[in-house]
Design a protein around this motif. Structure first.
Motif: not given
Ligand code: NAP
Length: 287
Positions: A10-11, A30, A32, A35, A72, A123, A231, A239
């Protein structure tokens, strides 16, 4: 400057898009692979592995889900560190614990590279609008040289000193946000359960000292028990609560409310709400 971007969730996908739109040369990877397609459509190059991405980039940015996800893509023969060398930078924007960041810094330094942790607040929408708050810490030289890149993703950018400080700051920020969202959900539940109009509660809150953009954005969805467009996935917020409690344990700081709120989020996960927005925690509260 050649940028490598790993973690197009998402981010990360929104942040990498902004870098491409700003004219940077961006290579992506990435887990997957599908994406990567929208970014390639915007001019990004696809790397074969985190290692080859880091080999080709001046600065490698990672935006991963969890500490395990950071490891990883960072470690092993095909990991980021294997592709680092003197003069390169490794910039981790994931929300992780300070120990994970300090390990990343140590591994980067062993290769003669620089390291910066730079978790973000804000977000999906702020990521798209390049209005994130970026908390950076680590090698000041990399912060200074990366500032033009960070400025294309965020509007408030702070340097917080040594590696670990930004990770800690981000966790403190998120426990406040999570506590506020929980209190809002309970207030709405109490108002509705008492026969009141919960949209009027939102009006009352918005006209007083606790008015804030998050209540304005998520309040109507919670009050109407509508579906929550994701979001910030609830599983990531849990976590962050877990990591905040771990940090509190390390420094001997009791977190009375956060410990209880964590149990609420664990219950939400057990109910299968992990992929939904963290506002879906209200479904555990509402009768
Ligand atoms: P997300 O949409 O779940 O994306 C997570 C990313 O990590 C994806 O690229 C995913 O790959 C990858 N990933 C997960 N497990 C993995 C593994 N074992 N090996 C390799 N790649 C892996 O998360 P997000 O919302 O973008 O958030 C990313 C970070 O920013 C997190 O730490 C979150 O806490 C932080 N954050 C999020 C927000 C928010 O509002 N969303 C705001 C501030 C901070 P795949 O595509 O292959 O699954």
């Amino acid at each position: 400057m050649k940028i490598g971007f790993i973690g197009l969730g998402i981010m990360g996908s929104a942040m990498a898009t902004n870098l491409l739109k700003a004219g940077f040369n961006v290579t992506v990877w990435n887990r997957s692979i599908d994406k990567c397609s929208p970014l390639i459509g915007l001019g990004a190059t696809l790397a074969a592995s985190p290692r080859s991405l880091a080999e080709s980039a001046d600065v490698t940015i990672a935006m991963m889900a969890t500490p395990a996800a950071v490891q990883s893509v960072r470690d092993g023969d095909e990991g980021i560190v294997a592709g680092l060398s003197a003069g390169k930078g490794y910039l981790d924007m994931s929300t992780v614990d300070a120990d994970t960041s300090m390990k990343s810094a140590m591994l980067a330094h062993e290769k003669g590279a620089l390291f910066l942790e730079a978790p973000v607040a804000g977000s999906r929408k702020p990521a798209e609008d390049a209005t994130l708050t970026i908390m950076a810490a680590g090698d000041r030289e990399l912060y200074d040289s990366s500032l033009p890149v960070l400025e294309k993703m965020g509007k408030k950018i702070m340097f917080l000193g040594e590696t670990g400080n930004a990770a800690r700051m981000k966790l403190a920020n998120n426990l406040v946000m999570c506590g506020m969202l929980t209190a809002l959900s309970e207030g709405i539940a109490l108002a509705a359960g008492s026969g009141l109009d919960s949209s009027q509660l939102l009006e009352v809150l918005d006209s007083g000292a606790v008015a804030n953009p998050m209540f304005r954005m998520k309040g109507p969805q919670i009050a109407a028990n509508r579906d929550f467009p994701t979001a910030f996935p609830l599983k990531h917020m849990q976590k962050d609560l877990r990591l905040a409690l771990q940090l509190a344990e390390e420094v001997g700081q009791p977190l009375f409310a956060t410990a209880t709120i964590n149990e609420l989020y664990k219950a939400a996960l057990a109910q299968g709400l992990g992929e939904q927005d963290f506002a879906a925690v209200s479904r555990v509260i509402m009768k």
